[in-house]
Scaffold this motif. Structure first.
Motif, PDB file in Angstrom:
ATOM      1  N   ALA A 158     160.907  18.423  54.140  1.00 57.60           N
ATOM      2  CA  ALA A 158     159.902  19.152  54.904  1.00 57.60           C
ATOM      3  C   ALA A 158     159.018  19.358  53.145  1.00 57.60           C
ATOM      4  O   ALA A 158     157.501  18.667  52.764  1.00 57.60           O
ATOM      5  CB  ALA A 158     159.480  19.956  55.986  1.00 57.60           C
ATOM      6  N   PRO A 159     159.054  19.813  52.462  1.00 58.69           N
ATOM      7  CA  PRO A 159     158.547  20.175  51.396  1.00 58.69           C
ATOM      8  C   PRO A 159     158.336  19.059  49.718  1.00 58.69           C
ATOM      9  O   PRO A 159     157.392  18.292  49.560  1.00 58.69           O
ATOM     10  CB  PRO A 159     159.300  21.362  50.485  1.00 58.69           C
ATOM     11  CG  PRO A 159     160.842  21.732  51.205  1.00 58.69           C
ATOM     12  CD  PRO A 159     160.159  20.619  52.688  1.00 58.69           C
ATOM     13  N   THR A 160     159.828  18.308  50.121  1.00 59.71           N
ATOM     14  CA  THR A 160     159.524  16.837  49.712  1.00 59.71           C
ATOM     15  C   THR A 160     158.921  16.177  50.507  1.00 59.71           C
ATOM     16  O   THR A 160     157.887  15.381  49.468  1.00 59.71           O
ATOM     17  CB  THR A 160     161.341  16.223  49.727  1.00 59.71           C
ATOM     18  OG1 THR A 160     162.492  17.023  49.434  1.00 59.71           O
ATOM     19  CG2 THR A 160     161.277  15.124  49.402  1.00 59.71           C
ATOM     20  N   LEU A 161     158.544  15.776  51.564  1.00 57.30           N
ATOM     21  CA  LEU A 161     157.578  15.110  52.056  1.00 57.30           C
ATOM     22  C   LEU A 161     156.048  15.638  51.579  1.00 57.30           C
ATOM     23  O   LEU A 161     155.353  14.700  51.235  1.00 57.30           O
ATOM     24  CB  LEU A 161     157.843  15.016  53.946  1.00 57.30           C
ATOM     25  CG  LEU A 161     158.562  13.505  54.432  1.00 57.30           C
ATOM     26  CD1 LEU A 161     159.427  14.806  55.869  1.00 57.30           C
ATOM     27  CD2 LEU A 161     158.293  12.627  54.018  1.00 57.30           C
ATOM     28  N   ILE A 162     156.016  16.920  51.703  1.00 56.76           N
ATOM     29  CA  ILE A 162     154.444  17.689  51.241  1.00 56.76           C
ATOM     30  C   ILE A 162     154.219  17.061  49.507  1.00 56.76           C
ATOM     31  O   ILE A 162     153.337  16.685  49.349  1.00 56.76           O
ATOM     32  CB  ILE A 162     154.916  19.159  51.698  1.00 56.76           C
ATOM     33  CG1 ILE A 162     154.832  19.572  53.468  1.00 56.76           C
ATOM     34  CG2 ILE A 162     153.419  19.406  51.002  1.00 56.76           C
ATOM     35  CD1 ILE A 162     153.239  18.884  54.116  1.00 56.76           C
ATOM     36  N   GLY A 163     154.705  17.267  48.973  1.00 56.61           N
ATOM     37  CA  GLY A 163     154.931  17.188  47.639  1.00 56.61           C
ATOM     38  C   GLY A 163     154.666  15.587  47.424  1.00 56.61           C
ATOM     39  O   GLY A 163     154.257  15.037  46.600  1.00 56.61           O
ATOM     40  N   ALA A 164     154.881  14.949  47.990  1.00 55.54           N
ATOM     41  CA  ALA A 164     155.348  13.053  47.663  1.00 55.54           C
ATOM     42  C   ALA A 164     153.843  13.317  48.595  1.00 55.54           C
ATOM     43  O   ALA A 164     153.104  12.066  47.830  1.00 55.54           O
ATOM     44  CB  ALA A 164     156.598  12.447  48.856  1.00 55.54           C
ATOM     45  N   GLY A 165     153.214  13.408  49.272  1.00 60.95           N
ATOM     46  CA  GLY A 165     152.285  13.382  49.776  1.00 60.95           C
ATOM     47  C   GLY A 165     151.409  13.689  49.162  1.00 60.95           C
ATOM     48  O   GLY A 165     149.916  13.346  49.130  1.00 60.95           O
ATOM     49  N   HIS A 166     151.079  15.655  48.799  1.00 59.64           N
ATOM     50  CA  HIS A 166     150.422  15.726  47.750  1.00 59.64           C
ATOM     51  C   HIS A 166     150.409  14.206  46.445  1.00 59.64           C
ATOM     52  O   HIS A 166     148.836  14.486  45.918  1.00 59.64           O
ATOM     53  CB  HIS A 166     150.505  17.501  47.149  1.00 59.64           C
ATOM     54  CG  HIS A 166     149.569  17.821  46.509  1.00 59.64           C
ATOM     55  ND1 HIS A 166     149.978  17.642  44.955  1.00 59.64           N
ATOM     56  CD2 HIS A 166     148.747  18.218  47.190  1.00 59.64           C
ATOM     57  CE1 HIS A 166     148.832  18.321  44.530  1.00 59.64           C
ATOM     58  NE2 HIS A 166     147.622  18.440  45.458  1.00 59.64           N
ATOM     59  N   LEU A 167     151.307  14.105  45.738  1.00 61.76           N
ATOM     60  CA  LEU A 167     150.842  13.108  44.734  1.00 61.76           C
ATOM     61  C   LEU A 167     149.733  12.440  45.200  1.00 61.76           C
ATOM     62  O   LEU A 167     149.399  11.659  44.456  1.00 61.76           O
ATOM     63  CB  LEU A 167     152.007  12.589  43.947  1.00 61.76           C
ATOM     64  CG  LEU A 167     153.033  13.786  43.593  1.00 61.76           C
ATOM     65  CD1 LEU A 167     154.043  13.365  43.276  1.00 61.76           C
ATOM     66  CD2 LEU A 167     152.195  14.445  42.542  1.00 61.76           C
ATOM     67  N   LEU A 168     149.891  11.558  46.153  1.00 56.88           N
ATOM     68  CA  LEU A 168     149.887  10.370  46.519  1.00 56.88           C
ATOM     69  C   LEU A 168     148.175  10.474  46.612  1.00 56.88           C
ATOM     70  O   LEU A 168     147.237   9.565  46.736  1.00 56.88           O
ATOM     71  CB  LEU A 168     150.176  10.308  48.127  1.00 56.88           C
ATOM     72  CG  LEU A 168     151.471   8.987  48.148  1.00 56.88           C
ATOM     73  CD1 LEU A 168     151.525   8.660  49.575  1.00 56.88           C
ATOM     74  CD2 LEU A 168     151.312   7.790  47.675  1.00 56.88           C
TER      75      LEU A 168
END
Length: 198
Positions: A158-168
């Protein structure tokens, strides 16, 4: 604004105005005067309803966290329907197309706001920590349905997905990423745990 306006209406008007200023001009432009000017009301209206500007900002951030809670319920209901990748990509797009990226910048920019938020929010960045919990809860539901591997570490995914989404989505002046780019990131992160045909 008439002086007899109900508190909730004034709060909503001020929060919406602050969001517009934040999205248009960034956290450095977010002042009480900018908010009240954008809201079309006297500066005293803000101070009538909040102890000071940082108290207003704390309430603004917490109000936006409540929006994530509503999105979390909708995502949880999507478990078992569509695909995991599409559901998560849609949730990330909805989250980061909103004011979430700007809220992160605001919390990072203002020391006093961070300090006050720590009184009720002990760890992480509000909005992002709630979003990570939303994604983890959804992935847990999909795991229970057998569409995500039983041994999947959803609290890391979950935080990996949030971090990747935030970077996008982090460049607030740029154009948002295409849906395919968001979907590709999600598919890459969850590829090893999916138990459904894509």
């Amino acid at each position: 604004m008439p002086t007899g306006v109900a508190l909730r209406e004034a709060r909503r008007q001020l929060f919406d105005a602050a969001e517009r200023v934040l999205l248009q001009d960034g956290p450095s432009a977010l002042t009480s005067r900018a908010v009240t000017t954008e809201a079309g009301c006297a500066k005293g209206v803000l101070h009538r309803h909040f102890d000071d500007f940082d108290a207003f900002l704390v309430e603004l951030v917490l109000d936006r966290v409540d929006r994530v809670d509503a999105q979390a319920a909708a995502l949880r209901e999507a478990a078992g329907a569509g695909t995991v990748v599409d559901n998560v990509a849609g949730a990330l797009t909805a989250l980061f197309s909103s004011v979430a990226v700007a809220m992160v910048a605001l919390v990072t920019f203002r020391d006093e706001l961070r300090a006050r938020l720590r009184e009720t929010w002990p760890a992480g960045v509000p909005v992002l920590t709630d979003a990570a919990a939303m994604i983890a809860d959804y992935l847990r539901a999909e795991r229970d349905l057998g569409r995500v591997a039983a041994d999947a570490d959803v609290d890391t995914l979950a935080p990996t997905l949030i971090g990747a989404g935030h970077l996008l989505f982090a460049d607030r002046k740029g154009t948002p990423p295409e849906a395919g780019a968001v979907r590709a990131v999600v598919a890459t992160v969850v590829a090893g745990v999916l138990r459904e045909p894509e």
